[in-house]
Design an enzyme around this catalytic site. Structure first.
Site: not given
Length: 384
Positions: A165, A14, A226, A315, A369, A76
């Site tokens: 996601h 990643n 965000r 998380g 993931e 990823r």
């Protein structure tokens, strides 16, 4: 694919703009034999000047930790646009397509691509696979994917809802169905991936039919830094009245909004501690965060027509009991209830936090993931 490739471990990468996370995963068992993060890539004073150096260091660390060579490399990649609806074995044309899609994900795809190029150079004999965050959402019906702007302009510049996601939503929806003891094809789920980035997804029979993120990961839920949903006219107003340019506005919405914009910190733990200490702004931020989630849960229940479970992951979703309770408060009339004792219990695995007889289950299911990337990478190489 050779027997050694099909049974060997997957080197999952990643690659971010200044960090590289890696993990060596057995796709069949889910076991990891090595993992790590290399940070400060390209920063002043760092001994890791570029992605190539980072990948080589990761390989050295991997061999020291695990003593084995990977059989497949899984990458990823954030944005696959409308070009990729599944994990794809990387060749020069795929690499070029990921580069072309950087216009849709300028903060992510170039970093992902740097990792791909470095890994292809360092491991030229291994098959390498791109696993796209957007691929799971390519099943969105047109009504869910379409923005109501000029159709020709949207088609010319790829303006539509892509969703993100997806790797997490795919893994968690299947794990939730397994927890419920039902085939994923027979389930209706709302998955809430709540981390620094956050998104909701309505999954009908294992298929994404609605999701909160849009053409970029900026739309939808309130996140760490965000804004999530915003009236577009806010940008015009700030441009005209505050004199903010488009680059400044983009940085504000991506890096200086959400919990950070409301409280000064994008970390949910900091915000919750401040609220507990009487900070009114922090309390309002938490209420806003939960209000937005509740809005999406209600909307997606309406879209699905029925619901088997609401599933928290990532998380914040996995670790913050108060967020889970606040986000679903007031939905008891819809059959969604949280058991306070179950919700507050310390646990790490998949678990039910609703009463046994509640008509809609509320679950916490840890995401993985990297394992999902490993599984998809092995499947893509096998099918190639």
């Amino acid at each position: 694919m050779s027997e050694s490739t099909s049974s060997g471990p997957v080197f999952v990468l990643n690659a971010g703009s200044s960090s590289l996370k890696y993990r060596l995963v057995d796709a069949a068992t889910g076991e990891s034999s090595a993992a790590g993060t290399i940070e400060r890539i390209g920063e002043q004073g760092s001994d890791v000047p570029d992605a190539g150096t980072a990948v080589r260091q990761a390989l050295e660390q991997l061999r020291e930790q695990a003593g084995v060579t990977p059989a497949v490399v899984g990458h990823r990649v954030v944005h696959g646009g409308d070009r990729f609806d599944a994990a794809t074995v990387i060749d020069d044309s795929v690499e070029q397509a990921i580069d072309d899609l950087s216009a849709l994900a300028p903060l992510h795809n170039p970093a992902n691509l740097a990792g791909i190029r470095a890994a292809r150079e360092a491991l030229p004999d291994l098959p390498q696979v791109a696993v796209f965050d957007t691929a799971f959402h390519r099943t969105l019906p047109a009504a869910a994917a379409t923005y109501a702007i000029d159709a020709d302009l949207a088609a010319r510049y790829g303006v539509r809802r892509y969703g993100f996601h997806g790797t997490s939503h795919r893994y968690v929806s299947r794990a939730a169905a397994a927890f419920l003891g039902r085939p994923v094809q027979a389930t209706k789920l709302i998955v809430l991936h709540l981390g620094n980035g956050a998104s909701a997804c309505a999954v009908d029979g294992g298929v994404s039919v609605e999701t909160s993120m849009g053409i970029t990961p900026l739309e939808g839920l309130v996140m760490g830094t965000r804004s999530g949903d915003l009236d577009p006219a806010v940008l015009f107003h700030l441009h005209r009245q505050a004199g903010l340019g488009f680059d400044e506005l983009e940085r504000m919405l991506n890096s200086g909004s959400g919990l950070k914009g409301l409280t000064g910190s994008g970390d949910m733990r900091d915000v919750r501690a401040a609220a507990a200490g009487g900070d009114i702004a922090a309390r309002i931020a938490l209420d806003t965060y939960a209000h937005r989630i509740r809005h999406y849960v209600g909307a997606y229940l309406a879209q699905l027509g029925a619901l088997d479970a609401v599933v928290f992951t990532a998380g914040v979703g996995e670790n913050d009991a108060a967020t889970r309770a606040e986000s679903l408060a007031g939905l008891e009339g819809l059959g969604i209830r949280v058991d306070p004792q179950r919700n507050a219990a310390t646990a790490t695995g998949a678990r039910r936090i609703s009463p046994d007889r509640a008509p809609i289950a509320v679950l916490v299911v840890p995401t993985d993931e990297e394992l999902e990337i490993a599984r998809q990478s092995v499947a893509a190489v096998a099918a190639a």
